[in-house]
Design a protein around this motif. Sequence first.
Motif, PDB file in Angstrom:
ATOM      1  N   ARG A   1      42.483  50.891  38.050  1.00 35.57           N
ATOM      2  CA  ARG A   1      41.680  51.018  36.835  1.00 35.57           C
ATOM      3  C   ARG A   1      42.134  50.021  35.779  1.00 35.57           C
ATOM      4  N   ARG A   2      43.464  49.893  35.641  1.00 34.80           N
ATOM      5  CA  ARG A   2      43.991  48.979  34.640  1.00 34.80           C
ATOM      6  C   ARG A   2      43.595  47.542  34.956  1.00 34.80           C
ATOM      7  N   THR A   3      43.733  47.151  36.227  1.00 34.62           N
ATOM      8  CA  THR A   3      43.385  45.787  36.624  1.00 34.62           C
ATOM      9  C   THR A   3      41.900  45.530  36.451  1.00 34.62           C
ATOM     10  N   GLY A   4      41.072  46.498  36.878  1.00 33.25           N
ATOM     11  CA  GLY A   4      39.623  46.330  36.771  1.00 33.25           C
ATOM     12  C   GLY A   4      39.164  46.188  35.337  1.00 33.25           C
TER      13      GLY A   4
ATOM     14  N   GLU B   1      40.935  45.146  32.816  1.00 34.90           N
ATOM     15  CA  GLU B   1      41.406  43.868  32.282  1.00 34.90           C
ATOM     16  C   GLU B   1      40.447  42.744  32.678  1.00 34.90           C
ATOM     17  N   LEU B   2      39.975  42.777  33.924  1.00 31.98           N
ATOM     18  CA  LEU B   2      39.028  41.760  34.384  1.00 31.98           C
ATOM     19  C   LEU B   2      37.713  41.874  33.625  1.00 31.98           C
ATOM     20  N   LEU B   3      37.216  43.095  33.457  1.00 35.53           N
ATOM     21  CA  LEU B   3      35.955  43.285  32.743  1.00 35.53           C
ATOM     22  C   LEU B   3      36.073  42.866  31.285  1.00 35.53           C
ATOM     23  N   GLY B   4      37.276  42.967  30.743  1.00 32.79           N
ATOM     24  CA  GLY B   4      37.496  42.566  29.362  1.00 32.79           C
ATOM     25  C   GLY B   4      37.332  41.076  29.125  1.00 32.79           C
ATOM     26  N   ARG B   5      37.297  40.291  30.198  1.00 32.18           N
ATOM     27  CA  ARG B   5      37.103  38.848  30.061  1.00 32.18           C
ATOM     28  C   ARG B   5      35.653  38.476  29.753  1.00 32.18           C
ATOM     29  N   LEU B   6      34.722  39.393  30.021  1.00 28.61           N
ATOM     30  CA  LEU B   6      33.301  39.065  29.909  1.00 28.61           C
ATOM     31  C   LEU B   6      32.833  39.029  28.463  1.00 28.61           C
ATOM     32  N   THR B   7      31.872  38.167  28.214  1.00 27.14           N
ATOM     33  CA  THR B   7      31.221  38.137  26.905  1.00 27.14           C
ATOM     34  C   THR B   7      30.238  39.300  26.826  1.00 27.14           C
ATOM     35  N   ALA B   8      29.723  39.559  25.626  1.00 17.58           N
ATOM     36  CA  ALA B   8      28.759  40.645  25.442  1.00 17.58           C
ATOM     37  C   ALA B   8      27.521  40.427  26.313  1.00 17.58           C
ATOM     38  N   ARG B   9      27.044  39.191  26.388  1.00 14.62           N
ATOM     39  CA  ARG B   9      25.859  38.913  27.195  1.00 14.62           C
ATOM     40  C   ARG B   9      26.164  39.096  28.679  1.00 14.62           C
TER      41      ARG B   9
END
Length: 246
Positions: free
Chosen positions: A163-166, A168-176
């Motif tokens: 969950r933590r890794t996932g 963190e990866l999703l946190g890289r995305l922009t709003a769009r």
Amino acid sequence: MPDPGSGGAARNTVSASRVLIVDDHELLSTTMELALRAQGITAFRPRSLDPDSVRAAAADGPAGLLLLDLDLGSGADGVPVDGMLMAEDLRAEGWIVLILTGTTEKTRIAAAIAAGAVGWISKSAPFPDLVRMIVDAVAGRPVISAQEREHLLDIHRRARTHRRTGRELLGRLTAREREVLNELVAGRRAAVIARDSVVSIATVRSQIRSILTKLEVSSQLEAVALVRSLPGWTDPGGGFGGPLSG
């Protein structure tokens, strides 16, 4: 209570033959109450599954064993009731928690064990076996082996890391990019996303390529699977309530 990440066994220290049954299946809970009373155990149920009612029932005597279903239906606000959240106060008051559940999701069972439950019992087990295991728990005997407990704790540790890794990866995305990924999770194709967003298909494809790169996956299928594996994802039409909500 043991540290959730540790392998130490949660000792059953029930000192009185009292069992509070918190389950939304009326027939099962009533039958279990009668069966335990036949064993000389003071088994009882709260007037309702409202948290205040459960706490009031627990307060009417010494702490004992809380026989708890993980899924307790939905509250007045329509939100599903999580049994383990309800058990927090009771564990602090000395109640021992034993999970009685119909779920087959090992990650949920593992989380309950990590949170301090002494064991779990599947509702699919023969009824006499259910009664026997509850009697064992009241008597202070282990309901699950040390090996099974360690296995469940390992499942919980790995799930927590995932969950933590996932996230963190999703946190890289922009709003769009989050919006586009939500559309992919909902099963919409790039052409449909482009049409509804009033942009070119080339723009959407470029956004999808960026999403795959940031999530370190090689396909849209892997990206969708990553989102669906994380807590907060609801259903194909509902999108994601966690990091994809912007």
